[in-house]
Design a protein around this motif. Structure first.
Motif, short mmCIF file in Angstrom:
data_model
loop_
_atom_site.label_atom_id
_atom_site.label_comp_id
_atom_site.label_asym_id
_atom_site.label_seq_id
_atom_site.Cartn_x
_atom_site.Cartn_y
_atom_site.Cartn_z
N HIS A 58 30.38 41.00 30.76
CA HIS A 58 31.07 42.28 30.65
C HIS A 58 32.58 42.06 30.61
N THR A 59 33.27 42.97 29.96
CA THR A 59 34.72 43.06 30.15
C THR A 59 34.95 44.02 31.32
N VAL A 60 36.19 44.08 31.79
CA VAL A 60 36.50 44.87 32.98
C VAL A 60 37.69 45.78 32.69
N ALA A 61 37.58 47.04 33.16
CA ALA A 61 38.71 47.96 33.15
C ALA A 61 39.17 48.12 34.59
N ILE A 62 40.32 47.55 34.92
CA ILE A 62 40.83 47.61 36.29
C ILE A 62 41.74 48.83 36.42
N GLU A 63 41.28 49.80 37.21
CA GLU A 63 42.05 51.03 37.43
C GLU A 63 42.83 50.89 38.73
N LEU A 64 44.15 50.92 38.63
CA LEU A 64 45.00 50.77 39.80
C LEU A 64 45.58 52.11 40.24
N ASP A 65 45.99 52.15 41.49
CA ASP A 65 46.64 53.37 42.00
C ASP A 65 47.84 53.70 41.11
N GLY A 66 47.96 54.97 40.78
CA GLY A 66 49.05 55.38 39.91
C GLY A 66 48.60 55.59 38.49
N GLY A 67 47.32 55.24 38.18
CA GLY A 67 46.77 55.52 36.86
C GLY A 67 46.82 54.37 35.87
N GLU A 68 47.44 53.24 36.23
CA GLU A 68 47.50 52.11 35.30
C GLU A 68 46.12 51.50 35.12
N VAL A 69 45.75 51.20 33.88
CA VAL A 69 44.46 50.57 33.56
C VAL A 69 44.72 49.27 32.83
N VAL A 70 44.13 48.19 33.34
CA VAL A 70 44.31 46.86 32.75
C VAL A 70 42.95 46.36 32.28
N ARG A 71 42.85 46.00 31.01
CA ARG A 71 41.62 45.42 30.47
C ARG A 71 41.63 43.91 30.68
N ALA A 72 40.51 43.39 31.14
CA ALA A 72 40.49 41.97 31.46
C ALA A 72 39.06 41.42 31.41
N VAL A 73 38.95 40.09 31.53
CA VAL A 73 37.66 39.42 31.70
C VAL A 73 37.76 38.52 32.93
N MET A 74 36.65 38.36 33.63
CA MET A 74 36.65 37.48 34.80
C MET A 74 36.69 36.02 34.35
N GLN A 75 37.60 35.26 34.95
CA GLN A 75 37.75 33.85 34.61
C GLN A 75 37.22 32.91 35.70
N ASP A 76 37.35 33.32 36.95
CA ASP A 76 36.92 32.44 38.05
C ASP A 76 36.63 33.29 39.28
N ILE A 77 35.70 32.79 40.10
CA ILE A 77 35.36 33.50 41.34
C ILE A 77 35.07 32.47 42.43
N GLN A 78 35.51 32.77 43.64
CA GLN A 78 35.28 31.88 44.78
C GLN A 78 34.43 32.60 45.82
N PHE A 79 33.41 31.88 46.34
CA PHE A 79 32.54 32.42 47.37
C PHE A 79 32.72 31.65 48.67
N HIS A 80 32.47 32.32 49.78
CA HIS A 80 32.48 31.65 51.08
C HIS A 80 31.30 30.68 51.12
N PRO A 81 31.52 29.42 51.54
CA PRO A 81 30.45 28.42 51.49
C PRO A 81 29.27 28.71 52.41
N VAL A 82 29.45 29.55 53.42
CA VAL A 82 28.36 29.84 54.36
C VAL A 82 27.78 31.24 54.14
N THR A 83 28.65 32.24 54.06
CA THR A 83 28.18 33.62 53.97
C THR A 83 27.98 34.11 52.54
N ASP A 84 28.51 33.38 51.55
CA ASP A 84 28.45 33.77 50.13
C ASP A 84 29.24 35.05 49.82
N ARG A 85 30.07 35.47 50.73
CA ARG A 85 30.94 36.61 50.43
C ARG A 85 31.97 36.20 49.38
#
Length: 213
Positions: A58-85
């Motif tokens: 999926h692509t992402v529409a990031i809606e920020l406070d104040g009404g700004e919308v940024v279109r983006a794609v996820m490039q990287d994600i980090q998880f907690h090694p124990v809890t997977d959060r």
């Protein structure tokens, strides 16, 4: 390509103490790269559910406070090694005139006759990296395996398209059917095998008769 909306708040402080406080509050610190400068924001961890825990792209529409919308794609994600959060997410901002690199999932369509005959299906590439303009990003690569026989494969070469560049060699195998021990290769080959065996048997009998004489 389908888009997911994530509502977040721009971050003013990006230090370790502020980041820890965000995580303790159930927020995920994020950064958007690719623009004039990095954009730091945070969003509730639950907001990433449909983006992260899915095989779809999926692509992402990031809606920020104040009404700004940024279109983006996820490039990287980090998880907690124990809890997977989710600890941190990196995004790359999309622009209509700038190609972006993204992994696109592969879906298999149909039933392989090679598998029905006892062959083993090997799904080599479940995702393919491509480079394309944002409006040319496909949701999936649909690969038809309904004619895939034992010993055959489908490679990247068959998926080439003018709308995007696949970042794998053309000879890269996406899916193939390998011979299994009990596999029936083809009816005509099986018949040839039986005829060959009969011919060998006849030759053996003839040789035995000669030896006895």
């Amino acid at each position: 390509m389908k888009s997911i909306t994530i509502k977040g708040s721009e971050r003013e402080s990006v230090g370790k103490k502020a980041t820890k406080a965000l995580r303790n509050a159930g927020e995920v610190p994020c950064v958007v790269y690719g623009g004039d400068k990095p954009l730091h924001f945070s969003a509730p961890e639950l907001a990433f559910k449909d983006l992260v825990y899915t095989p779809n792209a999926h692509t992402v529409a990031i809606e920020l406070d104040g009404g700004e919308v940024v279109r983006a794609v996820m490039q990287d994600i980090q998880f907690h090694p124990v809890t997977d959060r989710i600890l941190h997410v990196d995004f790359y901002q999309l622009f209509d005139d700038k190609p972006v690199t993204m992994n696109i999932p592969v879906r298999l369509q149909g039933n392989s006759p090679g598998v029905r005959n006892g062959g083993r299906l090997l799904f080599r590439k479940r995702k393919l990296a491509i480079k394309a303009l944002p409006d040319k990003l496909p949701d999936f690569f649909d690969v038809d395996i309904s004619k895939l026989k034992i010993g055959q494969n489908i490679s990247v070469e068959t998926l080439l398209n003018d709308d995007f560049t696949i970042l794998h060699p053309e000879t890269t195998v996406v899916v193939q059917v390998m011979t299994a021990r009990a596999a029936v290769v083809e009816d005509d080959e099986e018949e040839e095998g039986e005829e060959g065996a009969a011919a060998e048997g006849a030759e053996g009998e003839a040789a035995e008769g000669t030896a006895q004489e």
